[in-house]
Design a protein around this motif. Structure first.
Motif, PDB file in Angstrom:
ATOM      1  N   HIS A  83       0.811  -1.202   0.000  1.00 55.45           N
ATOM      2  CA  HIS A  83       0.000   0.000   0.000  1.00 55.45           C
ATOM      3  C   HIS A  83       0.855   1.266   0.000  1.00 55.45           C
ATOM      4  N   ARG A  84       2.024   1.174   0.595  1.00 54.91           N
ATOM      5  CA  ARG A  84       2.866   2.373   0.713  1.00 54.91           C
ATOM      6  C   ARG A  84       3.415   2.788  -0.645  1.00 54.91           C
ATOM      7  N   ALA A  85       3.619   1.877  -1.526  1.00 52.39           N
ATOM      8  CA  ALA A  85       4.173   2.201  -2.846  1.00 52.39           C
ATOM      9  C   ALA A  85       3.217   3.134  -3.585  1.00 52.39           C
ATOM     10  N   GLY A  86       3.750   4.219  -4.117  1.00 52.97           N
ATOM     11  CA  GLY A  86       2.957   5.174  -4.877  1.00 52.97           C
ATOM     12  C   GLY A  86       2.330   6.264  -4.039  1.00 52.97           C
ATOM     13  N   GLN A  87       2.423   6.147  -2.718  1.00 55.99           N
ATOM     14  CA  GLN A  87       1.856   7.207  -1.874  1.00 55.99           C
ATOM     15  C   GLN A  87       2.788   8.414  -1.841  1.00 55.99           C
ATOM     16  N   GLY A  88       2.187   9.608  -1.656  1.00 55.11           N
ATOM     17  CA  GLY A  88       2.976  10.832  -1.576  1.00 55.11           C
ATOM     18  C   GLY A  88       3.865  10.837  -0.349  1.00 55.11           C
ATOM     19  N   ALA A  89       5.020  11.492  -0.441  1.00 53.12           N
ATOM     20  CA  ALA A  89       5.987  11.513   0.656  1.00 53.12           C
ATOM     21  C   ALA A  89       6.665  12.875   0.703  1.00 53.12           C
ATOM     22  N   PHE A  90       7.393  13.103   1.782  1.00 52.55           N
ATOM     23  CA  PHE A  90       8.225  14.296   2.006  1.00 52.55           C
ATOM     24  C   PHE A  90       7.404  15.557   2.307  1.00 52.55           C
ATOM     25  N   GLY A  91       6.392  15.854   1.577  1.00 51.30           N
ATOM     26  CA  GLY A  91       5.669  17.124   1.724  1.00 51.30           C
ATOM     27  C   GLY A  91       4.923  17.216   3.038  1.00 51.30           C
ATOM     28  N   ASN A  92       4.685  18.451   3.483  1.00 53.73           N
ATOM     29  CA  ASN A  92       3.969  18.630   4.753  1.00 53.73           C
ATOM     30  C   ASN A  92       2.493  18.291   4.617  1.00 53.73           C
TER      31      ASN A  92
END
Length: 368
Positions: A83-92
Motif C-alpha cells: 500500500h505504501r508504494a505510490g503514496q505521496g511523501a516528504f511534503g507537509n
C-alpha cells in the motif's frame, strides 16, 4: 513631600521591639503593565530548546513521477506490491511527511530586557507587597498578621525547621503555609510524566540579608521561598505576573533597601546613578481629588441632570413654523396675514375666508 514618612514596626518574639522608617522603594509607582511585560520576557529565558528530528519525514525513498500521468508531481514512494508504494511523501501535506518549517534548536529563545525596565518592574513589585488589599487579593492568608510589611528581627540565625515553623505560627503566617499544603494536586497533562507531577500555590517569601542558617531552616517548608535582598527576583516577587506576594523581611534586609535602591532624589549606592521612578500622580485617588474642598471651591455648581438641548435635532423650517420664525422673524407676519385672508397688497381672498378647515389648520400650525 513635607509630611513625615510612615514607620514600620519590627517584631521579635511576637512583640514590637523597634520601629524603622518605610524605605522609599515602597512609594514607587505600581505599574502592573511593566511587571507583566518584564515577567513574560524573563519566563522566556528559562525555556529548554526543542526541535523535531532533522530526518523526520525523509526516511524513505521517493521520487516524483513527473508530468503526463494525470497525478500531482509530489514525490511518491518507490516500489510495488504494497500500500505504501505510490503514496505521496516528504511534503507537509502528505501522510508520513515532514512538518512545515521543521523546528530548530537554534531558534532565538532568549529575550533581552532593558535594565531600567527590569529595575522599574522589581521596584513596583516590592511596593505592591506593602499593600494589604493586593496581598489578600492574590490569595494569601494574612488576615491575622499584625502588620504588612512584616519585619522580624533575629531570624537569620535560625537553623532548625521546627524553629522556623514556630516562628511562622507566632506571627500568624503559618495559615498561608497550610493553604499551600491543602492546594497540592496532581498536574493535568503530560507534565506529570516530566518531573512536574504536582502543582501547588505559593506561600510566603522570606527576604534576608545574610544566610546564617536561615535558608536550611525555611527551604523545606511547603510554599516558602527565600531571596537575598541584594538579588531580588521578579519571578518570586510577582509569580505569574500578579503583584501582591506575601513577604517576610528580616530587619537587616529591610534596613538595607534604601542603600540598595536609593530614593527618587538620591542615587543608590549599589546601582550606579540609579534613582527610583517618580509617580506621575502623587495621589491617584481621583474621586478624592474631585470631591476635595480645594477643587469644589472653584468649580461651578452642577447643572440639571436632564438638560433640554434644543439644537440636537435638525428640523425642517418649511414644515416647522417655530424654526422658520427663528430663522426669519418676518415669516410670522406673513402667516398672520395669510390667516386673515389678506395678501401683501391688502386684497381680501374670499375663497380663504369661506374655507374654515384651511384657517383652522393654519392656526394649529401657528400655535404648534
Amino acid at each position: 513631600m513635607s509630611a513625615a514618612r510612615p514607620v514600620v514596626s519590627i517584631y521579635a518574639d511576637n512583640q514590637v521591639v523597634a520601629t524603622a522608617p518605610l524605605p522609599a522603594i515602597f512609594s514607587a509607582p505600581i505599574r502592573s503593565d511593566i511587571i507583566n511585560a518584564v515577567h513574560t520576557n524573563m519566563r522566556k529565558n528559562a525555556r529548554q530548546p526543542y526541535a523535531v528530528n532533522v530526518e523526520a519525514g525523509h526516511q524513505t525513498s521517493a521520487v516524483s513521477w513527473g508530468t503526463g500521468r494525470a497525478v500531482a508531481r509530489i514525490p511518491r514512494v518507490s516500489g510495488t506490491g504494497t500500500h505504501r508504494a505510490g503514496q505521496g511523501a516528504f511534503g507537509n501535506m502528505c501522510r508520513g511527511g515532514r512538518m512545515f518549517a521543521p523546528t530548530k534548536t537554534w531558534r532565538k529563545w532568549h529575550v533581552k530586557t532593558n535594565q531600567n525596565e527590569k529595575r522599574y518592574a522589581t521596584a513596583s513589585a516590592v511596593a505592591a507587597t506593602a499593600i494589604p488589599s493586593l496581598v489578600l487579593a492574590r490569595g494569601h492568608r494574612v488576615e491575622k498578621v499584625n502588620e504588612i510589611p512584616l519585619v522580624i528581627d533575629n531570624i537569620e540565625g535560625l537553623a532548625k525547621v521546627k524553629d522556623a515553623v514556630a516562628l511562622l505560627k507566632s506571627v500568624n503566617a503559618y495559615a498561608d503555609v497550610e493553604k499551600v499544603q491543602a492546594s497540592k494536586s496532581l498536574r493535568a497533562g503530560k507534565g506529570k510524566y516530566r518531573n512536574r507531577r504536582h502543582r501547588q500555590r505559593r506561600g510566603p517569601l522570606v527576604i534576608y540579608n545574610e544566610d546564617q542558617g536561615l535558608v536550611k531552616a525555611f527551604r523545606n517548608i511547603p510554599g516558602v521561598e527565600l531571596a537575598r535582598v541584594s538579588a531580588l527576583n521578579l519571578l518570586q516577587l510577582a509569580p505569574g505576573g500578579h503583584v501582591g506576594r506575601f513577604v517576610i523581611w528580616t530587619r537587616a534586609a529591610f534596613e538595607r533597601l534604601d542603600s540598595i535602591w536609593g530614593t527618587t532624589t538620591t542615587a543608590a549606592e549599589a546601582k550606579r546613578g540609579y534613582k527610583l521612578p517618580q509617580p506621575i500622580l502623587f495621589n491617584a485617588d481621583l474621586p478624592r481629588l474631585i470631591n476635595s474642598e480645594e477643587v469644589q471651591a472653584v468649580v461651578r455648581p452642577a447643572g440639571d441632570k436632564n438638560m433640554k438641548r434644543p439644537y440636537t435635532q435638525r428640523k425642517n423650517p418649511l414644515k416647522n413654523v417655530g424654526v422658520m420664525v427663528r430663522l426669519n422673524p418676518y415669516a410670522q407676519t406673513l402667516r398672520r396675514a395669510e390667516i386673515l385672508g389678506r395678501n401683501l397688497h391688502g386684497k381680501v381672498q374670499k375663497k380663504h375666508l369661506k374655507n374654515k378647515k384651511y384657517i383652522k389648520s393654519l392656526l394649529s400650525e401657528d400655535t404648534a
